[in-house]
Design an enzyme around this catalytic site. Structure first.
Site, PDB file in Angstrom:
ATOM      1  N   HIS A 149      -9.660   4.602   1.554  1.00  0.00           N
ATOM      2  CA  HIS A 149      -8.387   5.044   0.967  1.00  0.00           C
ATOM      3  C   HIS A 149      -8.155   6.546   1.021  1.00  0.00           C
ATOM      4  O   HIS A 149      -7.051   7.003   0.722  1.00  0.00           O
ATOM      5  CB  HIS A 149      -8.286   4.552  -0.481  1.00  0.00           C
ATOM      6  CG  HIS A 149      -8.082   3.070  -0.557  1.00  0.00           C
ATOM      7  ND1 HIS A 149      -9.110   2.173  -0.385  1.00  0.00           N
ATOM      8  CD2 HIS A 149      -6.964   2.327  -0.746  1.00  0.00           C
ATOM      9  CE1 HIS A 149      -8.641   0.940  -0.479  1.00  0.00           C
ATOM     10  NE2 HIS A 149      -7.341   1.008  -0.701  1.00  0.00           N
ATOM     11  N   ALA A 164     -13.017   9.879  21.214  1.00  0.00           N
ATOM     12  CA  ALA A 164     -14.080   8.893  20.957  1.00  0.00           C
ATOM     13  C   ALA A 164     -14.602   8.318  22.267  1.00  0.00           C
ATOM     14  O   ALA A 164     -13.871   8.233  23.256  1.00  0.00           O
ATOM     15  CB  ALA A 164     -13.525   7.765  20.092  1.00  0.00           C
ATOM     16  N   ARG A 184       0.713  -4.763  -4.993  1.00  0.00           N
ATOM     17  CA  ARG A 184       0.800  -5.951  -4.147  1.00  0.00           C
ATOM     18  C   ARG A 184       1.194  -7.072  -5.103  1.00  0.00           C
ATOM     19  O   ARG A 184       0.694  -7.149  -6.215  1.00  0.00           O
ATOM     20  CB  ARG A 184      -0.537  -6.235  -3.496  1.00  0.00           C
ATOM     21  CG  ARG A 184      -1.062  -5.023  -2.717  1.00  0.00           C
ATOM     22  CD  ARG A 184      -1.688  -5.394  -1.418  1.00  0.00           C
ATOM     23  NE  ARG A 184      -2.212  -4.210  -0.738  1.00  0.00           N
ATOM     24  CZ  ARG A 184      -1.639  -3.660   0.322  1.00  0.00           C
ATOM     25  NH1 ARG A 184      -0.522  -4.152   0.823  1.00  0.00           N
ATOM     26  NH2 ARG A 184      -2.181  -2.598   0.899  1.00  0.00           N
ATOM     27  N   ARG A 212      -5.615  -3.089   8.620  1.00  0.00           N
ATOM     28  CA  ARG A 212      -6.069  -4.421   8.239  1.00  0.00           C
ATOM     29  C   ARG A 212      -6.029  -5.402   9.408  1.00  0.00           C
ATOM     30  O   ARG A 212      -6.958  -6.129   9.660  1.00  0.00           O
ATOM     31  CB  ARG A 212      -5.193  -4.943   7.106  1.00  0.00           C
ATOM     32  CG  ARG A 212      -5.846  -6.063   6.354  1.00  0.00           C
ATOM     33  CD  ARG A 212      -4.899  -6.839   5.491  1.00  0.00           C
ATOM     34  NE  ARG A 212      -3.858  -6.029   4.917  1.00  0.00           N
ATOM     35  CZ  ARG A 212      -3.672  -5.858   3.620  1.00  0.00           C
ATOM     36  NH1 ARG A 212      -4.496  -6.396   2.775  1.00  0.00           N
ATOM     37  NH2 ARG A 212      -2.660  -5.159   3.178  1.00  0.00           N
ATOM     38  N   GLY A 233       0.840  -1.200   0.000  1.00  0.00           N
ATOM     39  CA  GLY A 233       0.000   0.000   0.000  1.00  0.00           C
ATOM     40  C   GLY A 233       0.873   1.248   0.000  1.00  0.00           C
ATOM     41  O   GLY A 233       1.855   1.306   0.742  1.00  0.00           O
ATOM     42  N   GLU A 290     -10.851  -1.135  10.542  1.00  0.00           N
ATOM     43  CA  GLU A 290     -11.455  -1.999   9.510  1.00  0.00           C
ATOM     44  C   GLU A 290     -11.188  -3.481   9.762  1.00  0.00           C
ATOM     45  O   GLU A 290     -11.967  -4.345   9.371  1.00  0.00           O
ATOM     46  CB  GLU A 290     -10.924  -1.629   8.111  1.00  0.00           C
ATOM     47  CG  GLU A 290      -9.438  -1.865   7.956  1.00  0.00           C
ATOM     48  CD  GLU A 290      -8.968  -1.909   6.508  1.00  0.00           C
ATOM     49  OE1 GLU A 290      -7.826  -1.509   6.274  1.00  0.00           O
ATOM     50  OE2 GLU A 290      -9.728  -2.325   5.630  1.00  0.00           O
ATOM     51  N   ILE A 313       0.892   3.022   6.435  1.00  0.00           N
ATOM     52  CA  ILE A 313       0.032   3.858   7.281  1.00  0.00           C
ATOM     53  C   ILE A 313      -0.481   3.074   8.485  1.00  0.00           C
ATOM     54  O   ILE A 313      -0.975   3.653   9.438  1.00  0.00           O
ATOM     55  CB  ILE A 313      -1.164   4.472   6.517  1.00  0.00           C
ATOM     56  CG1 ILE A 313      -2.146   3.389   6.063  1.00  0.00           C
ATOM     57  CG2 ILE A 313      -0.721   5.334   5.361  1.00  0.00           C
ATOM     58  CD1 ILE A 313      -3.531   3.937   5.796  1.00  0.00           C
ATOM     59  N   ASP A 314      -0.382   1.731   8.449  1.00  0.00           N
ATOM     60  CA  ASP A 314      -0.925   0.920   9.543  1.00  0.00           C
ATOM     61  C   ASP A 314      -0.075   0.984  10.820  1.00  0.00           C
ATOM     62  O   ASP A 314      -0.558   0.668  11.904  1.00  0.00           O
ATOM     63  CB  ASP A 314      -1.050  -0.543   9.112  1.00  0.00           C
ATOM     64  CG  ASP A 314      -2.241  -0.781   8.196  1.00  0.00           C
ATOM     65  OD1 ASP A 314      -2.960   0.193   7.902  1.00  0.00           O
ATOM     66  OD2 ASP A 314      -2.446  -1.934   7.779  1.00  0.00           O
TER      67      ASP A 314
HETATM   68  O1  F6P Z   1      -1.315  -0.186   3.387  1.00  0.00           O
HETATM   69  C1  F6P Z   1      -2.061  -0.598   4.459  1.00  0.00           C
HETATM   70  C2  F6P Z   1      -3.513  -0.587   4.093  1.00  0.00           C
HETATM   71  O2  F6P Z   1      -3.936   0.730   3.794  1.00  0.00           O
HETATM   72  C3  F6P Z   1      -4.414  -1.202   5.137  1.00  0.00           C
HETATM   73  O3  F6P Z   1      -4.764  -0.312   6.158  1.00  0.00           O
HETATM   74  C4  F6P Z   1      -5.582  -1.643   4.309  1.00  0.00           C
HETATM   75  O4  F6P Z   1      -6.245  -2.730   4.913  1.00  0.00           O
HETATM   76  C5  F6P Z   1      -4.935  -2.076   3.030  1.00  0.00           C
HETATM   77  O5  F6P Z   1      -3.732  -1.356   2.926  1.00  0.00           O
HETATM   78  C6  F6P Z   1      -5.767  -1.837   1.807  1.00  0.00           C
HETATM   79  O6  F6P Z   1      -5.101  -2.386   0.733  1.00  0.00           O
HETATM   80  P1  F6P Z   1      -5.431  -2.103  -0.791  1.00  0.00           P
HETATM   81  O7  F6P Z   1      -5.098  -0.677  -1.067  1.00  0.00           O
HETATM   82  O8  F6P Z   1      -4.563  -3.053  -1.525  1.00  0.00           O
HETATM   83  O9  F6P Z   1      -6.892  -2.363  -0.946  1.00  0.00           O
END
Ligand code: F6P
Length: 326
Positions: A256, A189, A75, A174, A14, A225, A129-130
Site C-alpha cells: 500500500h 528490470a 469496498r 490485483r 481502493g 501481486e 492505481i491499477d
Molecule cells: O485499488 C487497487 C488495488 O490497490 C490493487 O492493486 C490491490 O490488489 C488492491 O487494491 C488492494 O486492495 P485493499 O486496499 O482493499 O487491500
C-alpha cells in the site's frame, strides 16, 4: 433534459492519489452552475447509510496535494445485491439528488452501471492505481504509484550493485500487470512477471543469472501481486532452491506504500480534468458514462462498455521490456 439542482459525489474502492483533485473539481465546477453538492462518506457503504455532508468551495480547499480521499472510501460487496442498491436509490430520491458522480475503478463503475440501469443519472470518473479500467488510457493515481515504485527500484538497484545480489520487487496490480510492466520498463528490470503473461520460477532464475553472465552488477525482477508466481511464491521457490541457484535473492513487497502519499502533478491535473469533465458531461445531459482520457482528451464512454471490461496490456511493450533488459 433533466434540470440539475443537486448532485452527490463519492469515492469508492481502493483510494488513489489524485482523487482529492477530482472531488475538488467536481465540487467547484458544480457550484459554478449553482448546483448543491453532497459529499458521500465511505463510498457506496456511506450512500446506503445516508452518510453525507454538504461540500462547499471551502470544504475542498487545500486538499489537492493530499493523497487518499477527503470523503473516505470503502469496498462494499453488499452493493452487488439489488436490495442494497434499492436502499441507495431510495436515499437519493428522498434527498432529491439529481445526479451522482462515482470516482473509482472497475468494481465502482460496475456499481455505477447498476445504479444507472435503475434510472439514476450517474457519471463515473476513472480512478484506480491499477490502470485496468477500459474507457480511459490512464486512470487517476497510476502516475503517482508508478513513481513510488520507481523510486523503490532505483534505491534497490544501488544496494543490489554493492552486494551483487538479485532483487525481486512486488508491485500492486490485483489482476493487471500494468504497474509492474511500466515499472520494469522505466526501472530497467531483467524480467517482468505479470498475470497476463505467466512465467515460471525457473525462467525468472534463468533471466537473473543471465544478467550476471552479461556482466551486470545487479539483477532485478519486477512482479505484479496478481501473478500466479507473485513475490511470495517466487521468494519461497528461491529459498527452496538456493543451493542450486548460486546467487542470493532479496524480496521487497511494496504494497500500500504505492497508494499513499502526495499525488504527482500529472495525477492532480488528471483528477482536475476528469472531475471537471464529469460536471461538463452532466451539463450536456450525458449519464451512464465514464469520464476518462482518450488520445489525450477528456472523453466519455458508456458505462456498459466499461464495467467488467479489463484493459489489455500492450504486447509490444512486454516484448520491449525483455529486449531492453539485454
Ligand atoms: O485499488 C487497487 C488495488 O490497490 C490493487 O492493486 C490491490 O490488489 C488492491 O487494491 C488492494 O486492495 P485493499 O486496499 O482493499 O487491500
Amino acid at each position: 433534459m433533466r434540470v440539475i439542482k443537486r448532485i452527490a459525489v463519492l469515492t469508492s474502492g481502493g483510494d488513489a492519489p489524485g482523487m482529492n483533485a477530482a472531488i475538488r473539481a467536481v465540487t467547484r465546477c458544480a457550484l459554478a452552475q449553482d448546483w448543491d453538492v453532497l459529499g458521500v462518506r465511505r463510498g457506496y457503504a456511506g450512500l446506503v447509510e445516508g452518510e453525507v455532508e454538504p461540500l462547499t468551495g471551502r470544504t475542498v480547499s487545500n486538499i489537492m496535494q493530499r493523497g487518499g480521499t477527503l470523503l473516505g472510501s470503502a469496498r462494499c460487496p453488499e452493493f452487488e445485491t439489488e436490495d442494497t442498491r434499492r436502499k441507495a436509490l431510495y436515499w437519493l430520491q428522498q434527498n432529491r439528488v439529481d445526479a451522482l458522480v462515482v470516482i473509482g475503478g472497475n468494481g465502482s463503475q460496475t456499481g455505477a452501471l447498476a445504479l444507472a440501469e435503475m434510472g439514476v443519472p450517474v457519471v463515473g470518473v476513472a480512478s484506480t492505481i491499477d490502470n485496468d479500467l477500459a474507457g480511459s488510457e490512464i486512470t487517476i493515481g497510476v502516475d503517482t504509484a508508478l513513481n513510488i515504485a520507481l523510486e523503490a527500484i532505483d534505491r534497490l538497484k544501488t544496494t543490489a550493485s554493492s552486494h551483487q545480489r538479485a532483487f525481486l520487487i512486488e508491485v500492486m496490480g490485483r489482476k493487471c500487470g500494468y504497474l509492474a510492466l511500466m515499472a520494469g520498463l522505466a526501472g530497467g528490470a531483467e524480467i517482468v512477471v505479470i498475470p497476463e503473461r505467466e512465467t515460471t520460477p525457473e525462467e525468472v532464475a534463468r533471466q537473473l543469472r543471465a544478467a550476471y553472465e552479461r556482466g551486470k552488477k545487479h539483477a532485478l525482477a519486477v512482479v505484479a501481486e496478481g501473478a500466479v508466481h507473485n513475490g511470495g511464491k517466487l521468494d519461497a521457490w528461491f529459498r527452496e532452491h538456493s543451493a542450486q541457484i548460486g546467487f542470493d535473492l532479496r524480496t521487497t513487497t511494496l504494497g500500500h506504500v504505492q497508494r499513499g502519499g502526495t499525488p504527482t502533478a500529472f495525477d492532480r491535473l488528471l483528477g482536475t480534468r476528469l472531475g471537471a469533465g464529469a460536471v461538463a458531461a452532466l451539463m450536456r445531459g450525458e449519464q451512464g458514462v465514464l469520464v476518462g482520457l482518450n488520445e489525450g482528451r477528456v472523453a466519455t464512454t458508456p458505462l456498459k462498455e466499461v464495467a467488467g471490461v479489463r484493459k489489455v496490456i500492450d504486447p509490444e511493450l512486454f516484448r520491449l521490456a525483455s529486449v531492453l533488459a539485454q
